[in-house]
Structure formats: C-alpha cells, structure tokens
Scaffold this motif. Structure first.
Motif, short mmCIF file in Angstrom:
data_model
loop_
_atom_site.label_atom_id
_atom_site.label_comp_id
_atom_site.label_asym_id
_atom_site.label_seq_id
_atom_site.Cartn_x
_atom_site.Cartn_y
_atom_site.Cartn_z
N GLN A 1 0.83 -1.20 0.00
CA GLN A 1 0.00 0.00 0.00
C GLN A 1 0.87 1.25 0.00
OE1 GLN A 1 -2.19 -1.09 3.52
NE2 GLN A 1 -4.09 -1.36 2.35
N ARG A 2 1.94 1.23 0.78
CA ARG A 2 2.84 2.38 0.84
C ARG A 2 3.51 2.60 -0.51
NH1 ARG A 2 5.06 1.46 5.42
NH2 ARG A 2 3.83 2.98 6.53
N ALA A 3 3.94 1.52 -1.17
CA ALA A 3 4.58 1.62 -2.49
C ALA A 3 3.59 2.16 -3.53
CB ALA A 3 5.11 0.26 -2.93
N GLU A 4 2.34 1.69 -3.47
CA GLU A 4 1.32 2.19 -4.41
C GLU A 4 1.05 3.68 -4.18
OE1 GLU A 4 -1.92 -0.45 -3.60
OE2 GLU A 4 -1.11 -2.04 -4.88
N LYS B 1 4.43 10.42 -6.80
CA LYS B 1 5.79 10.75 -7.23
C LYS B 1 5.75 11.89 -8.26
CE LYS B 1 6.39 7.62 -11.08
NZ LYS B 1 7.11 6.51 -11.63
N PRO B 2 6.82 12.65 -8.37
CA PRO B 2 6.88 13.73 -9.36
C PRO B 2 6.72 13.18 -10.78
CG PRO B 2 8.70 13.91 -7.80
CD PRO B 2 8.02 12.59 -7.55
#
Length: 140
Positions: free
Chosen positions: A30-33, A39-40
């Motif tokens: 979930q954190r990676a998603e 993300k920029p």
C-alpha cells in the motif's frame, strides 16, 4: 458544560488517534502504491547539467526517430490542424511553408512559431531530431 466539552475533546482525540494509527498501519505494498501515485511527473534538467543523463537518447544510444517524435509530440496538432498547424499530408499547406526554404521550416520547428511552442514541447529532443521529424512530416 465543562464535562460536555471534555467528552467532545475525548471523542475527537479517539477519532484522530484511530485515523493516525490507520495511516501508519499501511502494508509495504500500500505504501509503495501511494508513493507511485504521488511521485513527481518528471525532473528538471538544466542545460549543461550532466547529472540528469541524456533524455534525448534512448537506452541503446541511438536518438529518437522522426516518426517516434511525431507520434509522441506532433500528432495531436499536425493531424487535426489545431492552432493553424499544417496537417500531415496537406501538400498545399506545406508547399506554402517550404517556399521559404527548408532551413526556415527547421528554424520554426526548433524555435516555435505562432501557437507552436519551441520543439513542439519535445525539449529533450536535439535540433537534429527535430529536423528529422520535420523531414518525416514533409515526406508523409
């Protein structure tokens, strides 16, 4: 009154504690998603800054083809004629522009003209790649 306020504050505290605990309880996936979503979109590279790498060359060291650049950056305007852009395949519109010479057409593509921004927004493209793109459009 004082008791009602303290009960309300206690309820708010419990809600906030529960919410903040749920944020910290994210799984790694979930954190990676979430990181992927926020993300920029890109990075800024200043001319002469070699730490950004070369965005104009593909991984095999060969520049992008005129067709690739056209399909990515030019297609929207030069297929529809948006903003007065000469359409690909419109020989009369291109003949008018070519009457000033290919050098002028290259310069307009590189520097921008009327509603067209410089390099058609392909700021990572070299001047040679833009010229190859112009050649591709004219040939088609």
């Amino acid at each position: 009154m004082k008791k009602a306020v303290s009960v309300n504050l206690a309820a708010i505290f419990v809600l906030l504690a529960g919410f903040s605990a749920s944020v910290w309880a994210l799984t790694d996936q979930q954190r990676a998603e979430m990181e992927e979503r926020i993300k920029p979109a890109g990075q800024v590279c200043l001319e002469g800054d070699s730490s950004c790498g070369s965005a104009s060359a593909s991984s095999d060291g060969v520049g992008k083809s005129g067709e690739e650049i056209y399909s990515t950056y030019c297609l929207a305007c030069h297929t529809t004629g948006a903003g007065g852009a000469p359409k690909i395949g419109d020989k009369a519109a291109w003949a008018d522009r070519m009457s000033k010479g290919i050098g002028e057409v290259y310069a307009n593509a590189i520097n921008g003209i009327n509603g067209m921004p410089p390099k058609g927004t392909c700021m990572s493209c070299s001047d040679g790649e833009i010229e190859a793109t112009v050649d591709y459009i004219i040939e088609n």
